[in-house]
Design an enzyme around this catalytic site. Structure first.
Site, short mmCIF file in Angstrom:
data_model
loop_
_atom_site.label_atom_id
_atom_site.label_comp_id
_atom_site.label_asym_id
_atom_site.label_seq_id
_atom_site.Cartn_x
_atom_site.Cartn_y
_atom_site.Cartn_z
N LYS A 1 3.74 34.50 -14.84
CA LYS A 1 5.05 33.99 -15.26
C LYS A 1 6.05 35.11 -15.52
CE LYS A 1 3.20 29.70 -17.14
NZ LYS A 1 2.48 29.16 -18.30
N ASP B 1 -2.19 34.09 -16.58
CA ASP B 1 -1.14 33.08 -16.47
C ASP B 1 0.19 33.66 -16.99
OD1 ASP B 1 -0.27 30.19 -16.15
OD2 ASP B 1 0.17 30.50 -18.26
N GLU C 1 -8.40 24.85 -20.75
CA GLU C 1 -9.22 24.39 -19.63
C GLU C 1 -10.70 24.66 -19.97
OE1 GLU C 1 -8.04 23.60 -16.43
OE2 GLU C 1 -5.92 23.90 -16.87
N LYS D 1 2.43 28.15 -8.79
CA LYS D 1 2.83 29.56 -8.84
C LYS D 1 2.28 30.36 -7.65
CE LYS D 1 1.13 29.66 -13.27
NZ LYS D 1 1.31 28.30 -13.70
N GLY E 1 -8.13 19.36 -25.38
CA GLY E 1 -7.55 19.31 -24.03
C GLY E 1 -6.42 20.31 -23.84
N1 NAP Z 1 -1.03 20.29 -15.28
C1 NAP Z 1 -0.02 20.91 -15.85
O1 NAP Z 1 0.35 20.64 -17.03
C2 NAP Z 1 0.77 21.96 -15.09
C3 NAP Z 1 1.91 22.53 -15.69
C4 NAP Z 1 2.67 23.46 -14.94
C5 NAP Z 1 2.25 23.81 -13.67
N2 NAP Z 1 1.10 23.27 -13.14
C6 NAP Z 1 0.73 23.64 -11.77
O2 NAP Z 1 0.99 22.50 -10.93
C7 NAP Z 1 0.02 22.41 -9.88
C8 NAP Z 1 -0.66 21.05 -9.95
O3 NAP Z 1 -1.34 20.91 -11.20
P1 NAP Z 1 -2.19 19.59 -11.48
O4 NAP Z 1 -2.60 19.66 -12.90
O5 NAP Z 1 -1.45 18.41 -10.97
O6 NAP Z 1 -3.46 19.86 -10.53
P2 NAP Z 1 -4.47 18.80 -9.91
O7 NAP Z 1 -4.48 17.55 -10.73
O8 NAP Z 1 -5.74 19.52 -9.66
O9 NAP Z 1 -3.81 18.42 -8.48
C9 NAP Z 1 -3.79 19.33 -7.42
C10 NAP Z 1 -3.39 18.61 -6.15
O10 NAP Z 1 -3.38 19.57 -5.08
C11 NAP Z 1 -3.85 18.91 -3.93
N3 NAP Z 1 -4.36 19.82 -2.91
C12 NAP Z 1 -5.44 20.63 -2.94
N4 NAP Z 1 -5.60 21.28 -1.77
C13 NAP Z 1 -4.57 20.86 -0.97
C14 NAP Z 1 -4.19 21.14 0.37
N5 NAP Z 1 -4.89 22.01 1.12
N6 NAP Z 1 -3.08 20.52 0.86
C15 NAP Z 1 -2.37 19.66 0.12
N7 NAP Z 1 -2.70 19.35 -1.17
C16 NAP Z 1 -3.79 19.94 -1.69
C17 NAP Z 1 -5.00 18.03 -4.46
O11 NAP Z 1 -5.31 17.06 -3.50
P3 NAP Z 1 -6.42 15.92 -3.75
O12 NAP Z 1 -5.72 14.92 -4.63
O13 NAP Z 1 -6.71 15.41 -2.40
O14 NAP Z 1 -7.57 16.60 -4.42
C18 NAP Z 1 -4.35 17.48 -5.73
O15 NAP Z 1 -3.64 16.29 -5.45
C19 NAP Z 1 -0.93 23.59 -10.07
O16 NAP Z 1 -0.53 24.62 -9.21
C20 NAP Z 1 -0.74 23.97 -11.55
O17 NAP Z 1 -1.00 25.33 -11.78
C21 NAP Z 1 0.37 22.35 -13.81
#
Ligand code: NAP
Length: 346
Positions: free
Chosen positions: A225, A221, A210, A126, A207
């Site tokens: 949205k 959040d 957070e 987002k 879980g």
């Molecule tokens: N988890 C959910 O259920 C969910 C649902 C809807 C939306 N989202 C959104 O989706 C996104 C990802 O969520 P997630 O749960 O997958 O988070 P996550 O597991 O923390 O993964 C975040 C990723 O971003 C990468 N990153 C950080 N800094 C970066 C940079 N400067 N350049 C390129 N990549 C970078 C990290 O790289 P490294 O691997 O090297 O650390 C990691 O791979 C977030 O914005 C979150 O708000 C999540």
């Protein structure tokens, strides 16, 4: 068959879920949509990994999630990005990277480059959208690129799609949404007699919440949205400063019990209401009765209701938050964007 190059931004929970989903559905994507998604590069915090690894025999190969890619390359990632985009026009950048609403980074700079080289963007992140929705929307439009934001606007629950496709031609007079599963779970448990602290700790134990739940329980959040849904669904373009935000942290069990005695339930609602001078955007807990379409949305479920001039009140319910749901929303946007731009990129 259309071969669509894919660049992944981030390879965390959502990035991995997206890769798994595409691999699971690869045959279906080929047969039903004529799409062959071609992994190109993953950008992560430290640098980039390419597929397939160049000079496989000379370079170490990492095998993960059934994929093979080369070792980490560090350096000037945005310069690398430019040559990648230029080499493979008409691709899709899939953003599953970390969210920063104050700077829009890291996604913002990547997206701007992607649009300028004719790449579409689909996002679960987002941050760039909250930072500068209007600028990014215009940039996509000017470059005739798609910008898919379902993954960032309640993911598996259809919100923006509903407004843009199912309600096309109708005037949206108001939007109300339960858009955050964590706060809805806590409020639901409070309605069952559990107090706030206990409900929060239970949600963390499962879980659902957070370790630091501030974004969810303080209403931010939901604010992001409802802001993005309103900006994408109407001609109005707001910024975060226009949203009044109150979360659920000060709700007492007595308030929830009082609402229950009146046959109501307290829900954290993100609301947009059209007024003569524009509109009101707010996030606040509200007591709703059984006549409200979102009264029955309990636990980690989400829901949205649009009031329109010609189609009446239209609601959608479901779309529990999960990396798989976010990945599915990214894939949906990707399929729809490629279909819409079919003629242009052929
Ligand atoms: N988890 C959910 O259920 C969910 C649902 C809807 C939306 N989202 C959104 O989706 C996104 C990802 O969520 P997630 O749960 O997958 O988070 P996550 O597991 O923390 O993964 C975040 C990723 O971003 C990468 N990153 C950080 N800094 C970066 C940079 N400067 N350049 C390129 N990549 C970078 C990290 O790289 P490294 O691997 O090297 O650390 C990691 O791979 C977030 O914005 C979150 O708000 C999540």
């Amino acid at each position: 068959m259309r071969h669509i190059p894919i660049i992944l931004l981030g390879y965390g929970n959502v990035g991995r879920a997206f890769v798994r989903l595409v691999e699971e559905k690869r045959d279906r994507l080929n047969q039903d949509y004529g799409l062959n998604l071609v992994w190109t590069t993953i950008f992560r915090r430290e640098g980039r990994y390419d597929f397939p690894p160049i000079g496989e025999s000379d370079h170490p190969v990492i095998e993960k999630d059934g994929l093979k890619f080369g070792e980490l390359k560090t350096g000037r990632v945005l310069n690398d990005l430019k040559s990648l985009l230029r080499e493979a026009p008409g691709g899709v950048m899939v953003d599953g990277s970390v969210s920063d609403q104050k700077t829009g980074q890291p996604g913002y700079d990547y997206w701007k480059k992607a649009f300028s080289w004719g790449w579409h963007v689909v996002t679960a992140n987002k941050g760039p959208l909250v930072y500068d929705y209007k600028g990014l929307h215009n940039s996509a439009h000017q470059n005739r690129c798609g910008l898919g934001i379902s993954g960032a606007t309640a993911a598996a629950l259809p919100t923006v799609d509903l407004a843009l496709y199912a309600l096309a031609g109708a005037d949206i007079q108001s939007v109300e949404g339960i858009l955050n599963g964590t706060s809805n779970y806590i409020l639901t448990r409070m309605g069952e007699g559990v107090d706030y602290a206990e409900a929060l700790s239970e949600a963390q134990g499962k879980g659902i919440a957070e370790p630091d739940p501030a974004m969810d329980v303080e209403g931010w959040d939901t604010a992001y949205k409802i802001l993005l849904i309103t900006n994408a669904s109407t001609e109005l373009k707001y910024s975060l400063n226009d949203v009044s935000v109150k979360g659920i942290t000060s709700i007492s069990r007595q308030e929830v019990e009082k609402a229950a005695r009146e046959g109501k339930r307290i829900k954290l609602l993100g609301r947009f209401e059209r007024t003569d001078t524009g509109g009101i955007l707010e996030v606040a807990p509200r007591a709703v009765g059984p006549d409200h379409p979102l009264f029955w949305v309990n636990g980690t479920e989400k829901g949205i209701t649009f009031e329109t001039d010609t189609m009446g009140s239209i609601s959608a319910v479901g779309g529990r938050s999960s990396p798989v749901g976010a990945a599915a929303a990214l894939l949906k946007d990707l399929i729809n964007i490629v279909r819409q731009h079919d003629n242009k990129s052929d």
